[in-house]
Design an enzyme around this catalytic site. Sequence first.
Site, PDB file in Angstrom:
ATOM      1  CB  CYS A  17       6.811  16.138   7.353  1.00  0.00           C
ATOM      2  SG  CYS A  17       6.526  14.378   7.072  1.00  0.00           S
ATOM      3  CB  CYS A  43     -12.735  -6.021 -11.357  1.00  0.00           C
ATOM      4  SG  CYS A  43     -12.625  -6.059  -9.555  1.00  0.00           S
ATOM      5  CB  CYS A  56       5.019  14.258   4.282  1.00  0.00           C
ATOM      6  SG  CYS A  56       4.646  14.265   6.025  1.00  0.00           S
ATOM      7  CB  CYS A 109     -13.108  -3.017  -8.702  1.00  0.00           C
ATOM      8  SG  CYS A 109     -11.802  -4.186  -9.012  1.00  0.00           S
TER       9      CYS A 109
END
Length: 469
Positions: A381, A46, A378, A43
């Site tokens: 869209c 992290c 988008c 991660c």
Amino acid sequence: MSALAALAATVVASDVYRVSLDEFDEFINDNPLALVEFFAPWCGHCKSLAPEYEIAATALKEKNIPLVQIDCTVEDALCAQQQIQGYPTLKVFKGDAKKSVPYAGARSADAIISYMTKQGLPSVSQLTSAEFSEFVDSDDVVVIAHFGKKDSALNSTYNAIAEELRENFVFGAVEDESIAKEQGVQYPSIVVHKKFDDKIAVYDGDLADSAAIANFISLESMPLIGEVNANTFSNYAQSGIPLCYLFIDDEEDLVRITKWVEPRAKELKGKVFFAVLDAKLYGGHAENVNLKQEFPALVVQNFETDKKYVLDQSLEVTEKSIKAYLDSFVSGELEPTVKSEPIPETQGPVYTIVGKNYDDVVLNSKKDVLVEFYAPWCGHCKSLAPIYQELGEYFEDDDNVIIGQVDATANDIPERIPGYPTIKLYKANDKKNPVEYRGARNLEALIEFIEQNSKAEAEDEKTIDHDEL
Ligand SMILES: *[C@@H]1O[C@H](CO)[C@@H](O)[C@H](O)[C@H]1NC(C)=O
């Protein structure tokens, strides 16, 4: 296993403890206060936290506050038991493995040290005269109350405030009257010590008014001209007070502009916060507050209404223009700056809504208005576009319905749109409660949605007519 070997197994060449499922409960129950990070090796957040966590662990070791790391790819049972949903998750434990609170500070070494130190203190530390100076130096903002045994009402007011704000500030109390004398403050009194600005601020209001005291502490803890960055932004956003950003990308501007702003910031204390934003680092934030990326620039953001008030960027930033700008903001004369595409001269079957006509078309018109909030990039869209065009044509001759769309990335709209496209119907008789469309994105379903919702309304009207007869 010898005690030494056990220790070697749990301490990984650092001051951060690694604890397994078997050891966890005992470890937590043995330590009155501990911070535990649940992480996964892959991660990214992290990884960036790791060096900060190390530094904090070393500093907090001296105060007997252990910092623990649990690798959830190894200790999956422990992480499941602690209901870990994402990485990193930081939890504060106080001697009971069954109970924890989320760590609510920033993810830097300084912030972790300061936060955990405060967690380790009683909400109010009773100080002797010998402890006073060191305590006052222990954090950027330290609150001290000077009072004696007979001020028991103040004692309970102060304790309640400290309990409430203990995560944000360090609170101390000094009974010894001679310290108040040395400090040149009254007895009893409440004082905020800070490592910036005037260093000390003495509360001069009613000592029985706990809301006023808490408000004083919160205000005095913010620098007169602060800095907006990743650590401080949420403090400003949550304060409920408008923030005047000084977008600055040049050292000389910084000196000149802060000098001009300082007296105004003193005058407007409690009404407007002022903070420098380093435009070399965070210049892109300009777009969010309706500024062009040309600096220096000033803008006030009201977080409650999300309105932005820009110092006209065609004017030069001078002492005079700043004064006029702030005066007109404070008096309420300054209009918010609305981000908007131009209003189109002609409209087609699909009505183009922009920032400047949004209120008139969507909220103030006496029509049912279907609004598609879209973003130019988008994909969904784009696939909806031909269907939406047909929908517009279908209702083109209906005087009671508007099929509209707004590019939500280029126009200010008064609500937050979580994803694109979002489609909502603002009904003629209830603009405050728009109905979100969640059906299939095809022509028939959209037509049915609009007709059903306007039919319900027509029936309502019939009932009213009937009652009136
Ligand atoms: C204030 O209250 C605390 C907790 O009840 C107590 O320990 C302390 O002695 C009190 N301080 C004074 C000056 O009376």
